[in-house]
Design a protein around this motif. Structure first.
Motif, short mmCIF file in Angstrom:
data_model
loop_
_atom_site.label_atom_id
_atom_site.label_comp_id
_atom_site.label_asym_id
_atom_site.label_seq_id
_atom_site.Cartn_x
_atom_site.Cartn_y
_atom_site.Cartn_z
N ARG A 411 1.58 3.17 -11.50
CA ARG A 411 2.28 3.42 -10.24
C ARG A 411 1.41 4.33 -9.41
N GLY A 412 1.14 3.91 -8.17
CA GLY A 412 0.23 4.70 -7.36
C GLY A 412 0.52 4.60 -5.87
N ARG A 413 -0.12 5.50 -5.15
CA ARG A 413 0.05 5.58 -3.68
C ARG A 413 -0.88 4.56 -3.00
N ALA A 414 -0.32 3.81 -2.06
CA ALA A 414 -1.09 2.78 -1.37
C ALA A 414 -2.06 3.40 -0.37
N VAL A 415 -3.30 2.93 -0.43
CA VAL A 415 -4.30 3.20 0.61
C VAL A 415 -4.61 1.86 1.24
N VAL A 416 -4.23 1.69 2.51
CA VAL A 416 -4.14 0.37 3.12
C VAL A 416 -5.30 0.10 4.07
N PHE A 417 -5.83 -1.11 3.97
CA PHE A 417 -6.85 -1.62 4.89
C PHE A 417 -6.28 -2.89 5.53
N GLU A 418 -6.23 -2.92 6.86
CA GLU A 418 -5.58 -4.01 7.57
C GLU A 418 -6.34 -5.32 7.48
N ASP A 419 -7.65 -5.24 7.31
CA ASP A 419 -8.48 -6.43 7.14
C ASP A 419 -9.81 -5.98 6.57
N ILE A 420 -10.73 -6.91 6.36
CA ILE A 420 -11.98 -6.57 5.71
C ILE A 420 -12.84 -5.64 6.57
N ASP A 421 -12.75 -5.77 7.88
CA ASP A 421 -13.53 -4.89 8.76
C ASP A 421 -13.00 -3.46 8.68
N ASP A 422 -11.70 -3.32 8.60
CA ASP A 422 -11.08 -2.00 8.45
C ASP A 422 -11.53 -1.37 7.13
N TYR A 423 -11.57 -2.19 6.08
CA TYR A 423 -12.03 -1.69 4.78
C TYR A 423 -13.48 -1.20 4.86
N THR A 437 -6.06 7.61 -8.70
CA THR A 437 -4.69 7.19 -9.03
C THR A 437 -4.09 6.28 -7.96
N CYS A 438 -4.75 6.18 -6.82
CA CYS A 438 -4.23 5.37 -5.73
C CYS A 438 -4.41 3.88 -6.00
N ILE A 439 -3.74 3.07 -5.19
CA ILE A 439 -3.89 1.62 -5.24
C ILE A 439 -4.45 1.16 -3.89
N LEU A 440 -5.61 0.51 -3.92
CA LEU A 440 -6.23 -0.01 -2.70
C LEU A 440 -5.55 -1.32 -2.32
N VAL A 441 -5.14 -1.44 -1.06
CA VAL A 441 -4.43 -2.62 -0.57
C VAL A 441 -5.21 -3.21 0.61
N LEU A 442 -5.57 -4.48 0.47
CA LEU A 442 -6.32 -5.18 1.51
C LEU A 442 -5.48 -6.34 2.04
N LYS A 443 -5.30 -6.40 3.36
CA LYS A 443 -4.48 -7.42 3.99
C LYS A 443 -5.33 -8.45 4.74
N ASN A 444 -4.67 -9.54 5.12
CA ASN A 444 -5.23 -10.53 6.04
C ASN A 444 -6.55 -11.14 5.56
N MET A 511 4.57 3.81 -2.31
CA MET A 511 4.31 3.74 -3.74
C MET A 511 4.46 2.30 -4.22
N ILE A 512 3.51 1.88 -5.04
CA ILE A 512 3.50 0.52 -5.58
C ILE A 512 3.45 0.61 -7.09
N GLU A 513 4.21 -0.26 -7.73
CA GLU A 513 4.23 -0.32 -9.20
C GLU A 513 3.67 -1.67 -9.65
N ILE A 514 2.72 -1.61 -10.57
CA ILE A 514 2.22 -2.81 -11.22
C ILE A 514 2.54 -2.70 -12.71
N ASN A 515 3.15 -3.75 -13.25
CA ASN A 515 3.49 -3.78 -14.67
C ASN A 515 3.15 -5.17 -15.18
N VAL A 516 1.93 -5.31 -15.71
CA VAL A 516 1.46 -6.63 -16.13
C VAL A 516 2.27 -7.17 -17.30
N PRO A 517 2.57 -6.38 -18.34
CA PRO A 517 3.39 -6.92 -19.43
C PRO A 517 4.73 -7.47 -18.95
N ALA A 518 5.32 -6.82 -17.94
CA ALA A 518 6.61 -7.28 -17.39
C ALA A 518 6.43 -8.27 -16.25
N ARG A 519 5.15 -8.54 -15.88
CA ARG A 519 4.82 -9.47 -14.79
C ARG A 519 5.47 -9.04 -13.47
#
Length: 581
Positions: A411-423, A437-444, A511-519
């Motif tokens: 479980r981590g805090r989202a760090v958001v990029f709106e598109d690849i250029d923003d990243y 501990t953060c989670i990188l989020v890439l959109k579009n 905040m985003i949660e990823i739980n692979v065993p629980a899918r």
């Protein structure tokens, strides 16, 4: 010169609609072909076999396919056929922009229409680089002429200062080492010379080798095709034998629809998990199944691949490269392990004309560190994990064998990029509010968003995190990643951000949660808040103004169904077009 005197074949061949008679139109078609120096008796009713070649110097993986085409011709002539080679659009991953994936469907259309419009009774599909294999298979499935795949084969091992250099995998590792300050630019440039030292495709279990394996697992290539190195003489032998075999397939009328069954796709999904295959296989097999009329879904990928151990110790999941995989026995050994464990449909038909079990039952494993026994698997949880939740209602995928075990529940805090250029603009800035501990989020970056769904999902980590010695973080996007890449990377998030999927409204600090065993993939906001954000969302991606890009944008479907065009699904057959003369 002898008069045209056709010899009988077991059944009337499709090519005879062009060549098999004495009318003005038949003579027209034959006479033009003869300007290439073809004797009259080659049109005596024998099968005409197309060699669909994706050779191109702009596609380095496939730049040696002209030689293989000549070997295929030898086999076709020996078996009594007439080989005719033709080019189709070649999708080279290393050079095409914005991404080769944007052109997979274009190449598949090229193949389909070339097969339908020309006097062909069967086809040999010469493929190599990532998208050429699925594109050729998709086009062949849509016409349903007898077809067989011959892959170009992987490069030889790369070596740098006594260490194996895996295509792509080493590039990602060394690039991160540069940012972390643990490798010099001079060493990086020296290592470049060792990365691609022979003809062929990626020598890791990247997408090219994965898709060659999928072609073999589906039964669309001769047993042993996937792993033979491009420069090994046995690759030429495989091409020669495939040329012989396609003539008999035409004689027997053995078509893709006979081979690409539900059981074949289930075999391929299980093989993909056991070899630690690329996540790109998901979109390609879903698209191919759509052409073949097989009802295959993301849920099938999770159900069939779940709890399968990965036993092939190859980069990016493991240690070795494709050259060692071939010496150890290659894909037939893996398939035998699955069959003996009750995880393979033994009776599935292959291009050999017989069941897959007949092809693999006598093979042996010559190196149990490369192809490991089940009790010494690289990971007990291989396959492709399909995650769902309010962030991915139609699913997202992750490759557990390439991920960090400690991040599979996080479980981590989202760090958001709106598109690849923003990243690209932000990721190198030490002022970026991010830690490991953060989670990188890439959109579009999905099918409509990039456009084409580029391989940018394995985002490089922030340099300030790399300097701590951290090498992995959770990353989430609607993009793909190279099959040579690694890490705890959630991909293909559907619906994509560009069409208003929930990914589009993730904000910094969520905040985003990823739980692979629980899918499970969950954005920690209330249903009401998520709905408010979605209702306020406006598109960022504009519709392209004309050309193929506009066609792609208007008709591409989501990654969860294979990112094919909506008007290309299903088999349209190979009815002979009307003669215009």
């Amino acid at each position: 010169m002898s008069a045209f005197n056709p010899k009988p074949w077991p059944r009337k061949l499709r090519s005879q609609e062009w060549f098999g008679g004495t009318s003005r139109d038949h003579i027209y078609h034959r006479s033009w072909m003869k300007n290439q120096g073809l004797p009259a008796d080659l049109f005596d009713g024998r099968p005409v076999i197309g060699i669909c070649n994706t050779w191109s110097q702009l596609t380095p993986c496939n730049a040696h396919l002209r030689d293989l085409a000549e070997r295929v011709k030898h086999g076709i002539y020996e078996a009594g056929g007439l080989p005719l080679e033709f080019p189709v659009f070649s999708t080279g991953e290393s050079a095409l922009r914005p991404t080769a994936m944007m052109y997979r469907n274009l190449a598949a259309m090229d193949v389909e229409e070339a097969l339908r419009a020309n006097p062909l009774d069967g086809v040999v599909l010469l493929a190599g680089c990532d998208k050429t294999t699925p594109a050729l298979l998709m086009g062949a499935a849509s016409t349903d002429l007898p077809a067989i795949v011959i892959s170009g084969g992987p490069m030889l091992n790369g070596w740098f200062r006594g260490e194996r250099v895996g295509s792509g995998t080493a590039l990602w590792q060394m690039s991160e080492a540069i940012k972390a300050g643990t490798m010099s630019q001079e060493d990086f440039l020296e290592a470049e010379q060792a990365m691609s030292r022979s003809p062929g495709s990626c020598n890791t279990m990247g997408t090219a080798s994965t898709m060659a394996s999928m072609a073999e697992a589906l039964g669309m290539a001769l047993s042993g095709n996937a792993a033979i190195p491009a420069v090994d003489s046995r690759r030429r032998v495989m091409a020669h034998l495939s040329g012989r075999r396609i003539v008999d397939m035409v004689k027997d009328d053995l078509k893709p629809s006979d081979i690409l069954t539900r059981e074949a796709f289930e075999n391929a999904i299980r093989v993909n998990g056991t070899i630690g295959g690329s996540t790109n296989a998901v979109v390609h097999l879903l698209a191919l199944a759509g052409r073949a009329g097989v009802d295959l879904t993301l849920d099938d990928w999770d159900r069939l691949g779940r709890d399968l151990p990965t036993i092939v110790n190859l980069m990016p999941s493991g240690k070795y490269l494709m050259e060692e995989f071939f010496y150890a026995g290659g894909l037939p050994v893996v398939m035998k392990v699955l069959a003996e464990g009750g995880k393979l449909h033994r009776d599935a038909l292959t291009v050999s004309g017989g069941p897959v079990w007949d092809e693999i039952k006598d093979v042996r494993n010559w190196n149990e560190d490369v192809i490991r026994p089940l009790d010494k698997a690289l990971t007990q949880q291989g396959g492709i994990a399909v995650l769902k939740g309010n962030l991915a209602p139609r699913g997202a995928v992750l490759k557990p064998s390439a991920a960090s075990p400690e991040l599979l529940q996080h479980r981590g805090r989202a760090v958001v990029f709106e598109d690849i250029d923003d990243y690209k603009a932000k990721i190198g800035d030490d002022a970026l509010d991010v830690d490991e501990t953060c989670i990188l989020v890439l959109k579009n970056c999905g099918p409509k968003g990039y456009p084409g769904m580029s391989e940018v999902g394995n985002m490089g980590l922030p340099p300030k995190v790399l300097r701590k010695g951290v090498t992995d973080m959770v990353r989430i996007s609607d993009a793909r990643m190279s099959g040579t890449a690694y890490g705890t990377v959630v991909l293909h998030t559907s619906p994509e951000a560009a069409v208003g999927g929930p990914l589009a409204v993730v904000r910094n600090g969520d905040m985003i949660e990823i739980n692979v065993p629980a899918r499970r993939l969950h954005l920690d906001v209330s249903d009401e808040e998520l709905q408010r954000r979605l209702e306020a969302w406006t598109p960022r991606v504009e519709r392209p103004n004309g050309g193929y890009a506009q066609l792609f944008h208007d008709h591409v479907e989501g990654a969860d169904t294979g990112a094919d065009f909506d008007f290309l699904k299903g088999c349209r057959g190979n009815a002979v077009p009307r003669d215009s003369h």
